[in-house]
Scaffold this active site. Sequence first.
Site, PDB file in Angstrom:
ATOM      1  N   GLU A 221      15.989  60.526  49.170  1.00 47.21           N
ATOM      2  CA  GLU A 221      15.781  61.888  48.671  1.00 47.21           C
ATOM      3  C   GLU A 221      16.940  62.810  49.052  1.00 47.21           C
ATOM      4  O   GLU A 221      17.364  62.841  50.203  1.00 47.21           O
ATOM      5  CB  GLU A 221      14.467  62.427  49.236  1.00 47.21           C
TER       6      GLU A 221
ATOM      7  N   LYS B 113      11.711  67.123  41.183  1.00 47.38           N
ATOM      8  CA  LYS B 113      10.467  67.094  41.958  1.00 47.38           C
ATOM      9  C   LYS B 113       9.495  68.157  41.469  1.00 47.38           C
ATOM     10  O   LYS B 113       9.835  69.338  41.366  1.00 47.38           O
ATOM     11  CB  LYS B 113      10.790  67.315  43.437  1.00 47.38           C
TER      12      LYS B 113
ATOM     13  N   CYS C 268       9.089  61.540  47.233  1.00 50.10           N
ATOM     14  CA  CYS C 268       8.336  61.918  48.418  1.00 50.10           C
ATOM     15  C   CYS C 268       6.840  62.102  48.102  1.00 50.10           C
ATOM     16  O   CYS C 268       6.186  61.202  47.598  1.00 50.10           O
ATOM     17  CB  CYS C 268       8.967  63.171  49.034  1.00 50.10           C
TER      18      CYS C 268
END
Length: 317
Positions: A44, A131, A165
């Site tokens: 990430e 994200k 995540c």
Amino acid sequence: MTQLPVAICQAAPIPLDFNGGIEKATRLSREAIETGARFVAFGETWLGGYPLWLDESPGAALWDHPGTRACHQIMLDNAVVPGDERLLPLQELCDESGACISIGAHERVRSSLYNNQLLFRPGLPPLDHRKLVPTHGERLIWMRGDGSTLGVHEAEWGNAGNLICWEHWMPLARAAMHNLGESLHVAAWPTVREEYALASRHYAMEARCFVLAAGLVQHRDDLFDGLERVGGSPEAREMFEAIESEALNRGGSMIIAPDARVLAQAGEGQEILHAELDLSERGQGLTSLDTDGHYSRPDVFELSIDTRAKDGVNWGT
């Protein structure tokens, strides 16, 4: 193709220094590809580094914190942008080798930063995945993505996609990706601690796909090094000095089969983790579990996905 050699580059990013990070990522990717990998993954926000000061420096998430403000300005000034020519070395490496590279980055769109997991693929523009929900203190940095970047790369060996995540704890995001039929999924994390490993293995089992759970190795000293590379900031330095722990992101990357077994496991240091995937395992696993097909109930449950880009402003003609 039924055999796919893959790799995870578990390495320290160069925080805040995007130019240095792109150079290092290209070098590591080339090394992984030259040792056989046809798909390479990084964790990430590898380009720019994970903003761990928000969790580790006391008070960094408080209103008007000088160090946080200074780092945000640095990232705005240095982040990648859509179509960024600085990323061409990664694209050219994919084009010449035929391999794919998944790498996280801070991306600037207008005046906002996004957490984007970019998937570079040969002969095609990079595939974005921004994200959807920044977690907790991350909301001080990143804008939320939208449904326009939920997608997969359709390779000759199967489909490949990304989630970032805590998106792996969004059941509907998982369902959307399962509908796209991934053979290979990149689970991008800052570090693959125990609960993140569990989420990655669950995803593999639920989707009946291979998962590259990619983490970073990041230390306190890396923050000071990156800060000096971009010109320094006394406010940011003071914030970093307040961090007590030395090792902040500890790797733990793993490559996981569709039945959730771990094919390869990294330690806490820098390494390139390799595995050879037998893609026929996906079809064999679907015999007993297809969460998007025979193990679903479309007569009971229905998911609608809005794939329109949400720019917030529409200029009429």
